[in-house]
Design an enzyme around this catalytic site. Structure first.
Site, PDB file in Angstrom:
ATOM      1  N   GLY A  13      46.136  49.544  26.055  1.00  0.00           N
ATOM      2  CA  GLY A  13      47.340  50.080  26.676  1.00  0.00           C
ATOM      3  C   GLY A  13      47.070  51.394  27.381  1.00  0.00           C
TER       4      GLY A  13
ATOM      5  N   HIS B 152      30.244  25.553  59.356  1.00  0.00           N
ATOM      6  CA  HIS B 152      30.480  24.617  60.467  1.00  0.00           C
ATOM      7  C   HIS B 152      31.714  23.739  60.256  1.00  0.00           C
ATOM      8  CE1 HIS B 152      26.133  24.172  59.015  1.00  0.00           C
ATOM      9  NE2 HIS B 152      26.862  23.849  57.984  1.00  0.00           N
TER      10      HIS B 152
END
Lengths: 386, 579, 399
Positions: free
Chosen positions: C84, C311
């Site tokens: 935390g 390609h």
């Protein structure tokens, strides 16, 4: 205000679900590949309730092992002897600091249902059920509980208790017998008010074959995900979840909702139809068809089998051409007779040689069956069918 | 003398050292102590284990410190024998893991030169030697001192007014963890992992000078580089959860430990090594020795390969002829005797394989290859799941030699283990808890299983127990049989069944109560014995597993019935890193 | 002034993109999210940073080093377990000597806001207006003072949220000591602020600009926003016959080959090969060492370093991790037939056009079809001609 606590009861065996409860309590039976209690915990977490106490007892080692590997810390208390729900709650008393929820660990309860009760003091969730006599029937007047009748022969209404309550610590003063309904009766007698709140969704499996319905319900919320090795020629449609290390062979057809755990080997050429859960390390050999079934860990189903409406316990090994054949029949369970339709419920470690047909059959743990038999009805643990 | 930690950096050292020692407690817990460096050296030490004592109240200032948790070898566990030890002037403090073999001689010389000893430990000689060699530079003093030591050591030393720790190791483990402006040292990685993922494994003969910003390492007088390894371990989530003891938790983790080890399989390199072997020598200690013996009983008939099993502690002094594949079996990977034996095997050019549960442990860095068991962290001192995982690894070796004949069997064996865990033990426990002596007997692979059963019984319940080959009992121990001496007989179906039944009848005739483990449904056996413990019917290889687990449960429940400290039995430590 | 940057968390919602890097290191306009924040803070006059790191900390250390490259000094502290925000800040104790700025590492702020917040009296919290406050912790403000902090809720009381930027005095470290595990199971910084709220001493500063990335698809909006505002510069080699507007940045060593057509606001990293005949449009970022080849179209997409799309590919509105390889002809769809909002793993992206989230090291065979809203985990391998959709986990093999 300190955050809400919750007590989940998971100490009882749930003996009406035998033979599946031999190595685990009902709360640990996997439905859609997760133990029932996990749904309860999840619904609590969804509501921001993280301070969770679980009462364990029967086969507690399995429950504790499972709880330990969850992300959230869970407080465990042990009920030494399974005397009843009130006794179980009593064993959690030292962990309770304020208002709390009490939930059964072996029923599904939806997050929305919990949202409805979590801010109440002294309330219960109820639901409508077509066969109320198996439950605590609740008589409600003006939104408050008037009385609870435990498993009555003739139920005056169809409203039953889900076993989910919101209590103040005062409840501990009413735990005079071993059952919660007695405590409720005591509270009502003292003029305490208990609000009755309808649950949004709640599911229970009373008998082992009811797990199939629960399984179908839980699969509705399945988050689809693919993992492992999947053939491009396999067809996965609908909500399908496949675990790590699982192989889906060529031309296998999976029609969701279907969940498959880790390290399984499915197919090639297997067909898995909707509402099927397959746990981990399961092997489904080629040309086998599964539908509406719940298959636990380490099961092998041979080739050319047709498995419909079946629950298979851990480690069953079924030869090729196994058939489960759903047929409506009457069953005598726990003193009563009940009607049902399903293919097979097999306990852990059942072994069946090739060409076995299960017809509306409940076979106990470690039953072994020689080839070509048609097995019907209830078969005790460790029986050899020859 | 077992676990050491050190910290140097910007934070208060004391809480970090205490936390680190708690993580190392499995290495010993007779006593503990820490020393921190302020302007002076402050020392706190105490008999007993940290969790029991008022650890939270130890307040020593300073951001440099060393700590030690002890398993006594020289001198009984008490406050003065606890580490750290200081020199006569109080300017130097030191912690040590290992054994100084020439300490008597050194101590004599030091006493003659006027040093005052305050403990009975071998360690104290090191700090007095440091004192003699100390001319203001701790590093130089350590460099001059370690050549005088014979034996094994991992040491951490500090001196007053000095923001440094000097570390040295030889034949005892020591790793360094590198943080941000802080450094950690410890006997193994466990205490470091919550602070850093950057680890240096020191090698034998290394001396390291540690300051908050850097480490300099010297070997044979020259400065050397040691690579920083990045370990991606999460904190080992070794929670006891709701279990009464770690041991019970670990017993119930065995199906998984077995399955995971089988599932992980064996690398091609190891497979090749196994296939090429013409004979196999296994070196092990304690529980691992028993798994090695079981391997011998399985592998010799099934794979037709000669197998020798040697105790690590004997190997060094009475070395067998060194030929063929040498396998070291050690859960921790740090067992000093086993490692010493492995080094000898390597020196003889034998191919070496390590079977261990701890990645990066010393044994993995010595052996040619490693076969990891997947038991996960084992906290309880009594080995359970590591034993089962060792058997999984060893059975996998048998399987490789048999070309995968046992694949199916090994893949389903965890189910049988799970089955035994459901077994009740009350009757047998009632007999054992009242007994002063218990005999465990079996034949073939079940002989080492009974030895392991007896070891567990001794170890955690403190009931005296002996494991015997069933046929040997009448060559002596029969004299000890009485109605108060239960005999646990392992009697599975198979070629030895008939002769086991006659052995049981002989013992019965001496009125010894018999607890028998046999095939479920074996009514013939059940009728002649006092307590019958059913074991699922299966292949002998699986029965080795199931009977072992049943005996673990028997020892565990007996120990509980006698209210013993199951997880930390008296006088024992989990991994013994001294010879 | 010192500045503590919290950068220890993984950012699980960004999976699978966080497989090898923390959320704060995800690239926006080719720079890690956190670099934008740190340079803005530097430009506001802050030179001394403390980074709280944890998950995949190596990536942060490698990128920022000791800060020389950025003209600042950086000290690191490690938070090994993400317990935390309060715990994270606590790890920086001992390094903070005076009033300091605390910033969550996973947002982007502007220089003037940071400078303004530094001029406020401490303690002060940066707040920001938003149209979806239900996703954040909400604050209520009266007369410039914060009167309540509220966890994420379905019905937020205001549309002002806690932005994760604070100005504190070192006394905050004492308050941190009192923080207990919250309902979310964490040690939360906001719990330490309750004392300030009670005494009415916690001020609010309303940020003029605040950009936060909650979900992987939010990266696309953030990317577009930053590309829009950035100074563009073209290095590398641009062959004749390339159409490239000034709104495109090209890195050192990159070659853009003939026939390539680029439009919109794009950034292309170093040592890339683009084209021949590539078509790049929308707000597209291409990391270092990428290859975008012949007849490939990229639209509004983030491509991380080392990925090859060589390609006949089409990728639109997608986030692609690093080190991926796309077989010839593999395409990613980005529009549903019903033109509805695209969902990823059941969660709505709120976008009508969205392609896929693809993790690191994913390899596609030729002619794969990736459906809208797919999420593909790291190192997945996809066979030629496969049709991919839904949620594919790390290391999955489709063969």
């Amino acid at each position: 205000m300190s955050p809400m606590q919750a007590v989940i009861l998971a100490a009882g065996e749930g003996n009406r679900l035998r033979p599946l409860t031999r190595s685990r309590p009902k709360a640990m039976i996997p439905v859609a590949n997760r133990p029932i209690i996990e749904y309860v915990i999840h619904s609590l977490l969804e509501n921001g309730i993280r301070d969770i106490v679980v009462v364990v007892g029967y086969r507690k080692e399995y429950v504790i092992r499972y709880l330990n590997q969850l992300d959230v810390p869970i407080q465990v208390v042990v009920q030494e002897r399974q005397l009843g729900t009130a006794d179980a709650l009593r064993s959690a008393e030292s962990e309770i600091a304020g208002d709390f929820l009490l939930l059964p660990g072996d029923n599904y309860i939806s997050p929305t249902s919990i949202a409805r009760i979590k801010t109440e003091r002294n309330a219960m969730l109820y639901t409508e059920h077509p066969s109320p006599s198996n439950f605590g029937v609740v008589v409600i007047k003006n939104g408050f509980v008037e009385k609870i009748l435990e498993k009555p022969e003739d139920a005056p209404t169809f409203t039953v208790s889900t076993g989910v309550f919101s209590f103040t610590p005062d409840i501990f003063g009413y735990l005079r017998s071993n059952e919660i309904p007695d405590a409720i009766a005591g509270m009502l007698a003292d003029g305490e008010k208990i609000r009755a709140i309808p649950a949004e969704d709640w599911q229970d499996a009373i008998y082992s074959w009811d797990l199939l319905k629960m399984n179908a319900r839980m699969l509705r919320d399945l988050a689809p995900a693919t993992s492992g090795t999947v053939s491009t020629t396999a067809s996965l449609r609908g909500r399908v979840r496949i675990g790590k290390g699982t192989t889906i062979g060529e031309n296998t057809v999976i029609q969701g909702p279907v969940v498959i755990g880790e390290d399984c080997e499915i197919g090639p050429n297997a067909v898995i139809m909707p509402q099927t859960s397959i746990a981990s390390r399961v092997k489904i050999e080629p040309f086998t068809y599964l539908k509406d079934s719940l298959i636990m860990d380490d099961v092998t189903v041979g080739s050319h089998s047709r498995i419909v409406s079946a629950v298979f316990g851990q480690g069953c090994i079924l030869g090729d051409h196994t058939t489960t054949y759903p047929k409506e029949a009457f069953f005598e369970v726990g003193g009563g007779v009940t009607k049902s339709e399903f293919g097979a419920v097999l306990g852990d470690g059942v072994r069946a040689a090739p060409f076995t047909t299960f017809k509306n059959c409940v076979a106990g743990n470690n039953v072994s069956i020689e080839e070509g038999r048609v097995v019907v009805g209830l078969i005790e643990d460790n029986t050899r069918v020859i | 003398m077992c676990g050491i930690v050190g910290y140097i950096g910007r934070r208060e050292a004391t809480p970090l050292l205490i936390q680190g020692l708690k993580r190392l407690e499995y290495r010993g817990y007779d006593s503990f102590g820490i020393a921190t460096v302020g302007s002076e050296i402050d020392v706190f030490k105490k008999q007993g284990r940290i969790s029991e004592s008022e650890a939270g109240t130890v307040v020593l200032g300073g951001s440099v410190g060393i700590g030690h948790t002890r398993w006594a070898t020289h001198g009984e566990p008490n406050d003065s024998n606890a580490h750290p030890h200081t020199d006569c002037t109080g300017r130097l403090a030191l912690v040590h893991n290992g054994v100084i073999e020439n300490y008597i001689e050194l101590k004599k010389q030091l006493l003659e030169r006027g040093h005052i000893f305050r403990s009975e430990t071998d360690t104290e000689v090191i700090v007095h030697l440091l004192e003699e060699n100390f001319t203001g530079d701790l590093l130089e003093a350590v460099k001059k001192t370690v050549p005088l030591l014979e034996g094994s050591y991992a040491i951490l030393a500090v001196s007053a007014h000095d923001d440094r720790i000097v570390a040295a190791r030889d034949c005892s483990p020591l790793v360094l963890g590198i943080g941000d402006g802080e450094l950690f040292a410890a006997s193994d990685m466990t205490p470091l992992l919550e602070h850093t993922e950057r680890i240096i494994f020191l090698e034998d003969g290394d001396i390291a000078e540690i300051s908050p910003e850097r480490v300099e390492i010297y070997h044979d007088g020259a400065k050397v580089e040691r690579s920083v390894e990045l370990v991606n371990w999460g904190i080992e989530d070794a929670k006891k959860g709701g279990f009464a003891h770690y041991m019970l938790k670990e017993i119930f983790e065995q199906p998984q430990a077995f399955y995971e080890t089988i599932r992980a399989g064996i690398s091609d390199a190891v497979q090749e090594m196994i296939r090429d072997a013409e004979e196999i020598t296994l070196v092990a200690c304690g529980t691992s020795y028993h798994t090695a013996l079981i391997f011998k009983y399985l592998a010799e008939p099934l794979c037709r390969i000669p197998v020798r099993v040697e105790l690590g502690s004997e190997f060094k002094y009475y070395p067998p002829p060194l030929r063929g594949l040498v396998i070291a079996v050690t859960q921790s990977g740090e067992t000093a005797d086993t490692i010493a034996a492995l080094k000898m095997a390597k020196a003889h050019n034998c191919p070496t394989l390590a079977i261990t549960n701890v990645q990066g442990s010393t044994v993995t860095r010595i052996a040619d290859t490693t076969l990891m068991m997947r038991a996960g962290p084992e906290i309880s001192v009594a080995a359970t799941k590591s034993y089962i995982a060792q058997l999984a690894a060893l059975m996998e070796i048998v399987n490789v030699r048999c070309d995968g004949k046992y694949d199916d069997l090994l893949q389903h064996a965890h189910l049988a283990i799970g089955e035994v865990l459901l077994q009740e033990m009350q009757g047998a426990v009632a007999l054992c808890r009242e007994a002063e002596h218990v005999f465990f007997v079996g034949r073939g692979p079940f002989y080492p299983v009974s030895m392991e059963g007896a070891l567990k019984m001794k170890e955690i319940s403190y009931v005296h127990a002996e494991g015997y080959a069933a046929g040997e009992l009448k060559h002596g121990p029969f004299a000890l049989l009485t109605p108060e001496t239960p005999v646990v007989a392992i009697c599975p179906p198979g070629s030895t069944y008939g002769v086991m039944i006659s052995n049981i009848k002989e013992m019965k005739a001496r009125r010894a109560p018999i607890i028998a483990l046999g095939k479920k449904g074996d009514t013939e056996l059940a009728e002649i014995v006092d307590i019958f413990i059913p074991i699922p019917d299966s292949d002998p290889m699986v029965q080795v597993l199931t009977t072992s687990v049943a005996l673990q449960l028997l020892s565990y429940h007996t120990a509980c019935a006698l209210a013993r400290d199951v997880d930390k039995p008296r006088n024992l430590a989990k991994s013994v890193t001294v010879e | 002034m010192q500045c503590v940057v919290l950068a220890a968390g993984e950012g699980k919602r960004m999976r699978p993109l966080t497989a090898r890097r923390p959320k704060v290191m995800l690239p926006i306009a080719n720079r890690p999210m956190m670099e934008h924040l740190v340079t803005a803070a530097r430009d506001a006059g802050i030179t001394e940073f403390v980074f709280v790191v944890g998950y995949c900390e190596r990536e942060i250390r490698k990128h920022f080093g000791e800060g020389e490259q950025f003209g600042v000094t950086i000290t690191y502290v490690t938070q090994r377990y993400q317990l935390g925000t309060a715990d994270a800040l606590r790890t920086a104790a001992g390094l903070i000597t005076d009033r300091f700025l605390l910033l969550n590492g996973d947002m982007i702020l502007r220089r003037d806001d940071i400078a303004a917040i530094c001029r406020m009296p401490a303690p002060c919290v940066g707040v920001s207006g938003t149209d979806h406050p239900q996703d954040y912790g909400v604050v209520t403000v009266e007369d410039g003072r914060i009167t309540a902090l509220e966890e994420k809720s379905e019905r937020p009381k205001s549309n002002l949220i806690n932005a994760g930027a604070y100005l504190f005095d070192p006394e905050i470290f004492d308050l941190l000591k009192g923080v207990k595990i919250s309902g979310r199971g964490e040690l939360e910084l906001t719990d330490a602020l309750e004392a300030y709220i009670r005494t009415g001493s916690l001020r609010a500063y309303t940020l003029g600009y605040w950009l936060d990335v909650g979900q992987p698809w939010d990266l696309l909006d953030a990317n577009a926003a930053l590309l829009e505002g950035m100074q563009h510069e073209q290095r590398g080699t641009v062959e004749a016959g390339v159409t490239i507007p000034e709104t495109v940045t090209v890195g050192e060593g990159t070659v853009i080959r003939a026939g390539t057509y680029i439009e919109g606001s794009c950034v292309i990293g170093e040592n890339c090969t683009i084209g021949p005949h590539a078509y790049i449009r929308g707000a597209t970022s291409i990391g270092d060492n990428c290859h975008i080849g012949h007849a490939t179209e990229l639209k509004n997409t983030i491509v991380m370093a080392g990925t090859k799309i060589p390609h006949f590919n089409y990728i639109g509105d997608s986030v692609i991790g690093s080190g991926c390889n796309f077989g010839a002809g593999t395409k990613v769809a980005n529009l549903r037939h019903d033109h509805g909002t695209v969902k990823v793993c059941g969660k709505s992206t709120g976008r009508r056009k969205f392609g896929a989230i693809i993790g690191d090291g994913v390899q596609f065979g030729i002619n794969c079809s990736v459906n809208v809203g797919s999420l593909i985990g790291s190192n997945a391998r996809i066979a030629p001609h496969a049709w991919v959709e839904g949620c594919i986990e790390d290391e999955t093999v489709i063969r």
